[in-house]
Design a protein around this motif. Structure first.
Motif, PDB file in Angstrom:
ATOM      1  N   ALA A 102       5.441  -4.086  -7.624  1.00 30.21           N
ATOM      2  CA  ALA A 102       4.711  -3.803  -6.385  1.00 30.21           C
ATOM      3  C   ALA A 102       5.544  -2.832  -5.560  1.00 30.21           C
ATOM      4  CB  ALA A 102       4.445  -5.078  -5.603  1.00 30.21           C
ATOM      5  N   ASN A 103       4.948  -1.709  -5.214  1.00 28.51           N
ATOM      6  CA  ASN A 103       5.629  -0.682  -4.428  1.00 28.51           C
ATOM      7  C   ASN A 103       4.733  -0.177  -3.322  1.00 28.51           C
ATOM      8  OD1 ASN A 103       8.092  -0.440  -5.839  1.00 28.51           O
ATOM      9  ND2 ASN A 103       7.094   0.759  -7.418  1.00 28.51           N
ATOM     10  N   THR A 104       5.326   0.042  -2.145  1.00 25.69           N
ATOM     11  CA  THR A 104       4.626   0.750  -1.082  1.00 25.69           C
ATOM     12  C   THR A 104       5.006   2.210  -1.201  1.00 25.69           C
ATOM     13  OG1 THR A 104       4.659  -1.167   0.351  1.00 25.69           O
ATOM     14  CG2 THR A 104       4.317   0.966   1.408  1.00 25.69           C
ATOM     15  N   ASN A 162      -4.070  -0.109  -3.764  1.00 21.75           N
ATOM     16  CA  ASN A 162      -4.666  -0.492  -2.482  1.00 21.75           C
ATOM     17  C   ASN A 162      -4.447   0.634  -1.489  1.00 21.75           C
ATOM     18  OD1 ASN A 162      -5.288  -3.409  -3.044  1.00 21.75           O
ATOM     19  ND2 ASN A 162      -3.085  -3.435  -3.412  1.00 21.75           N
ATOM     20  N   ASN A 193       0.036   5.997   2.336  1.00 17.41           N
ATOM     21  CA  ASN A 193       0.522   4.646   2.618  1.00 17.41           C
ATOM     22  C   ASN A 193      -0.095   3.593   1.697  1.00 17.41           C
ATOM     23  OD1 ASN A 193       2.221   5.499   4.734  1.00 17.41           O
ATOM     24  ND2 ASN A 193       0.473   5.553   6.107  1.00 17.41           N
ATOM     25  N   SER A 194      -0.238   3.922   0.438  1.00 16.45           N
ATOM     26  CA  SER A 194      -0.822   3.010  -0.536  1.00 16.45           C
ATOM     27  C   SER A 194       0.182   1.987  -1.023  1.00 16.45           C
ATOM     28  CB  SER A 194      -1.318   3.793  -1.755  1.00 16.45           C
ATOM     29  OG  SER A 194      -2.338   4.666  -1.395  1.00 16.45           O
ATOM     30  N   THR A 195      -0.355   0.900  -1.552  1.00 13.70           N
ATOM     31  CA  THR A 195       0.440  -0.081  -2.267  1.00 13.70           C
ATOM     32  C   THR A 195      -0.037  -0.072  -3.706  1.00 13.70           C
ATOM     33  OG1 THR A 195       0.654  -1.476  -0.324  1.00 13.70           O
ATOM     34  CG2 THR A 195       1.112  -2.500  -2.420  1.00 13.70           C
ATOM     35  N   GLN A 224       0.316  -1.946  -7.405  1.00 19.96           N
ATOM     36  CA  GLN A 224       0.747  -3.153  -8.089  1.00 19.96           C
ATOM     37  C   GLN A 224       0.388  -3.040  -9.559  1.00 19.96           C
ATOM     38  OE1 GLN A 224      -1.739  -5.544  -5.582  1.00 19.96           O
ATOM     39  NE2 GLN A 224       0.025  -6.441  -4.551  1.00 19.96           N
TER      40      GLN A 224
END
Length: 81
Positions: A39-41, A68, A24-26, A28
């Motif tokens: 930016a992608n989840t 993140n 479940n990272s983001t 960027q």
């Protein structure tokens, strides 16, 4: 923790990591002025530890990937040819 390749990148950049770090990272991508360009989840697949990002829309230059996670974040510089 993360393996980012190739560097420099032409079309696709790959990110590899253990699932516990990337779940479940983001992700960027920033340019050198600090502007977020992408930016992608990430919805992580259990059997896959590699993510590919399309970098063809980026201009030639220097960038930073910020990943993140629920464990913190990591910054990785890369260049686009």
């Amino acid at each position: 923790i993360f393996k980012i390749y190739p560097n420099p990148v032409n079309e696709t950049i790959y990110i590899e990591a253990d699932m516990m770090y990337i779940n479940n990272s983001t992700i960027q991508i920033y340019n050198t002025t600090g502007k977020i360009l992408l930016a992608n989840t990430i919805l992580y697949q259990y059997e896959n530890n590699k993510i590919s990002l399309d970098a063809h829309q980026l201009s030639q230059g220097l960038y930073v990937i910020k990943i993140n996670t629920d464990k913190g974040y990591a910054l990785y510089p890369f260049s686009k040819q």
